[in-house]
Design a protein around this motif. Sequence first.
Motif, PDB file in Angstrom:
ATOM      1  N   SER A  95      62.613  74.795   3.854  1.00  0.00           N
ATOM      2  CA  SER A  95      61.749  75.893   3.429  1.00  0.00           C
ATOM      3  C   SER A  95      62.550  77.090   2.943  1.00  0.00           C
ATOM      4  CB  SER A  95      60.829  76.305   4.582  1.00  0.00           C
ATOM      5  OG  SER A  95      60.055  77.431   4.252  1.00  0.00           O
ATOM      6  N   ASP A  96      63.707  77.314   3.543  1.00  0.00           N
ATOM      7  CA  ASP A  96      64.529  78.464   3.155  1.00  0.00           C
ATOM      8  C   ASP A  96      65.250  78.254   1.830  1.00  0.00           C
ATOM      9  OD1 ASP A  96      63.748  79.714   5.458  1.00  0.00           O
ATOM     10  OD2 ASP A  96      65.517  79.123   6.608  1.00  0.00           O
ATOM     11  N   VAL A  97      65.427  76.994   1.408  1.00  0.00           N
ATOM     12  CA  VAL A  97      66.170  76.721   0.169  1.00  0.00           C
ATOM     13  C   VAL A  97      65.229  76.132  -0.879  1.00  0.00           C
ATOM     14  CG1 VAL A  97      68.382  76.429   1.300  1.00  0.00           C
ATOM     15  CG2 VAL A  97      66.898  74.452   1.047  1.00  0.00           C
ATOM     16  N   TYR A  98      64.050  76.774  -1.052  1.00  0.00           N
ATOM     17  CA  TYR A  98      63.076  76.440  -2.088  1.00  0.00           C
ATOM     18  C   TYR A  98      62.688  74.962  -2.111  1.00  0.00           C
ATOM     19  CZ  TYR A  98      67.325  75.277  -4.806  1.00  0.00           C
ATOM     20  OH  TYR A  98      68.529  74.754  -5.238  1.00  0.00           O
ATOM     21  N   TYR A  99      62.627  74.321  -0.948  1.00  0.00           N
ATOM     22  CA  TYR A  99      62.332  72.885  -0.886  1.00  0.00           C
ATOM     23  C   TYR A  99      61.286  72.630   0.190  1.00  0.00           C
ATOM     24  CZ  TYR A  99      63.632  67.958  -1.540  1.00  0.00           C
ATOM     25  OH  TYR A  99      63.646  66.626  -1.865  1.00  0.00           O
ATOM     26  N   ALA A 100      60.259  73.498   0.262  1.00  0.00           N
ATOM     27  CA  ALA A 100      59.258  73.383   1.323  1.00  0.00           C
ATOM     28  C   ALA A 100      58.564  72.025   1.254  1.00  0.00           C
ATOM     29  CB  ALA A 100      58.233  74.499   1.189  1.00  0.00           C
ATOM     30  N   LEU A 101      58.395  71.396   2.414  1.00  0.00           N
ATOM     31  CA  LEU A 101      57.865  70.037   2.490  1.00  0.00           C
ATOM     32  C   LEU A 101      56.385  70.052   2.850  1.00  0.00           C
ATOM     33  CD1 LEU A 101      60.776  68.381   4.486  1.00  0.00           C
ATOM     34  CD2 LEU A 101      60.444  68.418   2.022  1.00  0.00           C
ATOM     35  N   PRO A 102      55.561  69.261   2.167  1.00  0.00           N
ATOM     36  CA  PRO A 102      54.143  69.163   2.542  1.00  0.00           C
ATOM     37  C   PRO A 102      53.977  68.292   3.782  1.00  0.00           C
ATOM     38  CG  PRO A 102      54.602  67.706   0.711  1.00  0.00           C
ATOM     39  CD  PRO A 102      55.881  68.459   0.981  1.00  0.00           C
ATOM     40  N   PRO A 103      52.809  68.326   4.416  1.00  0.00           N
ATOM     41  CA  PRO A 103      52.614  67.546   5.643  1.00  0.00           C
ATOM     42  C   PRO A 103      52.873  66.056   5.464  1.00  0.00           C
ATOM     43  CG  PRO A 103      50.873  69.173   5.414  1.00  0.00           C
ATOM     44  CD  PRO A 103      51.669  69.234   4.155  1.00  0.00           C
ATOM     45  N   ARG A 104      52.443  65.458   4.352  1.00  0.00           N
ATOM     46  CA  ARG A 104      52.629  64.016   4.185  1.00  0.00           C
ATOM     47  C   ARG A 104      54.105  63.660   4.104  1.00  0.00           C
ATOM     48  NH1 ARG A 104      49.198  60.026   2.983  1.00  0.00           N
ATOM     49  NH2 ARG A 104      47.545  61.550   2.711  1.00  0.00           N
ATOM     50  N   GLN A 118      65.655  53.500  15.948  1.00  0.00           N
ATOM     51  CA  GLN A 118      65.083  52.350  16.650  1.00  0.00           C
ATOM     52  C   GLN A 118      64.219  52.786  17.834  1.00  0.00           C
ATOM     53  OE1 GLN A 118      68.356  49.774  17.653  1.00  0.00           O
ATOM     54  NE2 GLN A 118      68.757  49.200  15.536  1.00  0.00           N
ATOM     55  N   LEU A 119      63.348  53.753  17.601  1.00  0.00           N
ATOM     56  CA  LEU A 119      62.443  54.240  18.632  1.00  0.00           C
ATOM     57  C   LEU A 119      61.118  53.482  18.560  1.00  0.00           C
ATOM     58  CD1 LEU A 119      63.017  58.090  18.220  1.00  0.00           C
ATOM     59  CD2 LEU A 119      64.148  56.541  19.815  1.00  0.00           C
ATOM     60  N   GLN A 120      60.454  53.390  19.683  1.00  0.00           N
ATOM     61  CA  GLN A 120      59.148  52.755  19.720  1.00  0.00           C
ATOM     62  C   GLN A 120      58.108  53.691  19.116  1.00  0.00           C
ATOM     63  OE1 GLN A 120      58.163  51.505  23.661  1.00  0.00           O
ATOM     64  NE2 GLN A 120      59.494  49.706  23.605  1.00  0.00           N
ATOM     65  N   THR A 121      57.319  53.166  18.192  1.00  0.00           N
ATOM     66  CA  THR A 121      56.291  53.950  17.515  1.00  0.00           C
ATOM     67  C   THR A 121      54.951  53.242  17.629  1.00  0.00           C
ATOM     68  OG1 THR A 121      56.790  52.853  15.407  1.00  0.00           O
ATOM     69  CG2 THR A 121      57.934  54.932  15.879  1.00  0.00           C
ATOM     70  N   PRO A 122      53.845  53.968  17.513  1.00  0.00           N
ATOM     71  CA  PRO A 122      52.527  53.323  17.533  1.00  0.00           C
ATOM     72  C   PRO A 122      52.374  52.355  16.361  1.00  0.00           C
ATOM     73  CG  PRO A 122      52.342  55.690  17.903  1.00  0.00           C
ATOM     74  CD  PRO A 122      53.762  55.431  17.500  1.00  0.00           C
ATOM     75  N   PRO A 123      51.507  51.364  16.496  1.00  0.00           N
ATOM     76  CA  PRO A 123      51.325  50.386  15.404  1.00  0.00           C
ATOM     77  C   PRO A 123      50.884  51.020  14.100  1.00  0.00           C
ATOM     78  CG  PRO A 123      50.356  49.579  17.446  1.00  0.00           C
ATOM     79  CD  PRO A 123      50.742  51.001  17.697  1.00  0.00           C
ATOM     80  N   SER A 124      50.112  52.116  14.169  1.00  0.00           N
ATOM     81  CA  SER A 124      49.636  52.753  12.935  1.00  0.00           C
ATOM     82  C   SER A 124      50.787  53.329  12.120  1.00  0.00           C
ATOM     83  CB  SER A 124      48.632  53.864  13.277  1.00  0.00           C
ATOM     84  OG  SER A 124      49.254  54.871  14.068  1.00  0.00           O
ATOM     85  N   TRP A 125      51.873  53.753  12.789  1.00  0.00           N
ATOM     86  CA  TRP A 125      53.036  54.265  12.067  1.00  0.00           C
ATOM     87  C   TRP A 125      53.631  53.165  11.195  1.00  0.00           C
ATOM     88  CZ3 TRP A 125      56.588  58.456  14.440  1.00  0.00           C
ATOM     89  CH2 TRP A 125      55.810  59.464  15.029  1.00  0.00           C
ATOM     90  N   LYS A 126      53.811  51.983  11.763  1.00  0.00           N
ATOM     91  CA  LYS A 126      54.416  50.885  11.018  1.00  0.00           C
ATOM     92  C   LYS A 126      53.492  50.396   9.902  1.00  0.00           C
ATOM     93  CE  LYS A 126      56.913  49.380  15.136  1.00  0.00           C
ATOM     94  NZ  LYS A 126      57.153  48.275  16.116  1.00  0.00           N
ATOM     95  N   GLU A 127      52.201  50.464  10.143  1.00  0.00           N
ATOM     96  CA  GLU A 127      51.251  49.984   9.144  1.00  0.00           C
ATOM     97  C   GLU A 127      51.187  50.933   7.949  1.00  0.00           C
ATOM     98  OE1 GLU A 127      46.453  48.953   8.787  1.00  0.00           O
ATOM     99  OE2 GLU A 127      47.385  49.442  10.736  1.00  0.00           O
ATOM    100  N   ASN A 128      51.188  52.250   8.195  1.00  0.00           N
ATOM    101  CA  ASN A 128      51.060  53.236   7.126  1.00  0.00           C
ATOM    102  C   ASN A 128      52.393  53.787   6.626  1.00  0.00           C
ATOM    103  OD1 ASN A 128      48.221  53.094   7.399  1.00  0.00           O
ATOM    104  ND2 ASN A 128      48.279  54.582   9.068  1.00  0.00           N
ATOM    105  N   LYS A 129      53.497  53.383   7.286  1.00  0.00           N
ATOM    106  CA  LYS A 129      54.828  53.862   6.903  1.00  0.00           C
ATOM    107  C   LYS A 129      54.942  55.381   7.011  1.00  0.00           C
ATOM    108  CE  LYS A 129      55.993  49.675   5.807  1.00  0.00           C
ATOM    109  NZ  LYS A 129      56.888  48.886   6.685  1.00  0.00           N
ATOM    110  N   GLN A 130      54.236  55.961   7.949  1.00  0.00           N
ATOM    111  CA  GLN A 130      54.310  57.394   8.180  1.00  0.00           C
ATOM    112  C   GLN A 130      53.708  57.714   9.544  1.00  0.00           C
ATOM    113  OE1 GLN A 130      52.005  59.334   5.147  1.00  0.00           O
ATOM    114  NE2 GLN A 130      50.063  58.579   5.898  1.00  0.00           N
ATOM    115  N   ALA A 131      54.044  58.882  10.068  1.00  0.00           N
ATOM    116  CA  ALA A 131      53.494  59.306  11.353  1.00  0.00           C
ATOM    117  C   ALA A 131      52.006  59.599  11.208  1.00  0.00           C
ATOM    118  CB  ALA A 131      54.238  60.538  11.866  1.00  0.00           C
ATOM    119  N   SER A 132      51.311  59.553  12.322  1.00  0.00           N
ATOM    120  CA  SER A 132      49.860  59.747  12.299  1.00  0.00           C
ATOM    121  C   SER A 132      49.508  61.224  12.188  1.00  0.00           C
ATOM    122  CB  SER A 132      49.241  59.158  13.562  1.00  0.00           C
ATOM    123  OG  SER A 132      49.732  59.836  14.712  1.00  0.00           O
ATOM    124  N   ALA A 133      48.264  61.484  11.834  1.00  0.00           N
ATOM    125  CA  ALA A 133      47.782  62.866  11.756  1.00  0.00           C
ATOM    126  C   ALA A 133      47.739  63.505  13.137  1.00  0.00           C
ATOM    127  CB  ALA A 133      46.401  62.899  11.106  1.00  0.00           C
TER     128      ALA A 133
END
Length: 452
Positions: A95-104, A118-133
């Motif tokens: 954010s400080d170097v003009y590269y602010a990231l959106p939530p997605r 190699q951390l354990q993640t919920p199944p929805s993370w692996k299915e959508n390739k992103q963290a949940s809302a």
Amino acid sequence: MVRTYKRKTNRASTAPDTMLKAVRQVLVFKKTIRGAAEEFGINYRTLARYCTKIPREEVEGSAEHPSCAVGFIGARQVFSPELEAELVAYVLMASDVYYALPPRAIRKLAFQLAKSHQLQTPPSWKENKQASADWFASFLKRHPLLSIRTPEPANPASAFNRSHVEMFYSKVKTLAERHGFRPEDIWIMEEMGITTAQRPDRVLARKGLKQTLDRGPLVSVSCAISAGGQVMAPYFVFPRVQFREHFLTGAPAGSSGGAHLSGWMREEQFVDFLQHFVRQTKCTRDTPRLALLESHAALLSIEGLNFAKANGVVSLSFPPHCSQHLEHAVYGPFKKCVNAAVDSWMLGSPGRSITIHHIPGIVANALPLAATPDNITAAFRACGIYPLNPNEPGLVTDCLIGSVPNGSDSSGDAIERSVDRDSEQTLDAQEKSGCRLDWLSCDYTAAAETCK
């Protein structure tokens, strides 16, 4: 899952140090379990259980907190506090170097970070390739320093920030002094979309008559040019699920390619492009290369950053809304040369239609005509990247009003002779809508004759 949970009882609320003191009274000072439980306000059965649970060494030693968990264990978190602190630090730095990231983008980055460790993640993370809302909402609650903001409209006259440009030049200077980059070591990468539909020149017609333009399938071409005047073999992304080598028939020697249904580069294709970049530039950790990249979500991935770091690719992003000159000097003429090559192909192949398999051959004919050494070196000189000139007015002035700086040479006149400027920029914006993020767009600077 309940995002906001409120405790309804005080059960299992004993502090860990209090529990250790009570166990020490029982095991060391030989106090009864009921007496110690009444003294410290603990259920006697709970105290009896922890008398066998806490190791004897901690009870007889001087430890202040037991190693085992005391009370209810909170909701399982994917990241440890240390890893989550690193993620927060990266978001703040971006954010400080003009590269602010959106939530997605942050949710995708969180999934890649968990996968790399190699951390354990919920199944929805692996299915959508992103963290949940839900994870993102809890992430914001745990770190009140972060907040979701609405960016200003992408208007160059208002969104342009001179401090961002000064920061960019200072980073270029720092990297050049640290690694001793030569002109042939400094590269700029740009991704362009080429469709199978011809884009005819302007014509005279009846006023008010509208004609629809068939866009056709899109193939994106990623080109890289160096301050020494070299042009790298392009990287193609075809609108297919799987890439096949015969897609590159007729492409410039050394070209590579990938496939994605949108026809635009994504995280996986960007890693392939980095491998292609390393092969073409022969860069290693001992002989690094500086890659000035356009800024969009496809360039943000843990795998790509790790590969670049391991192979000597020093990457730096352009600030937003700062790049008209290179578009007009190299890539604008390139698009006109592509259109001229399409005209020639259609004249030589009557009754046939252009497909995505013809685009590599068309690019092979058009790219050498536009990306000449004189045009490339003039582009780097006009935007002040090489030779490094932070006081070059071209990058600042043209970002704001799109004009050529005073005192420019004949290359500046060539910029003014670029026709179809507005229509090309409008079509590019339409091609990239939904695939690119305006908080990461970048432009370039230079001068060149348009293809006749």
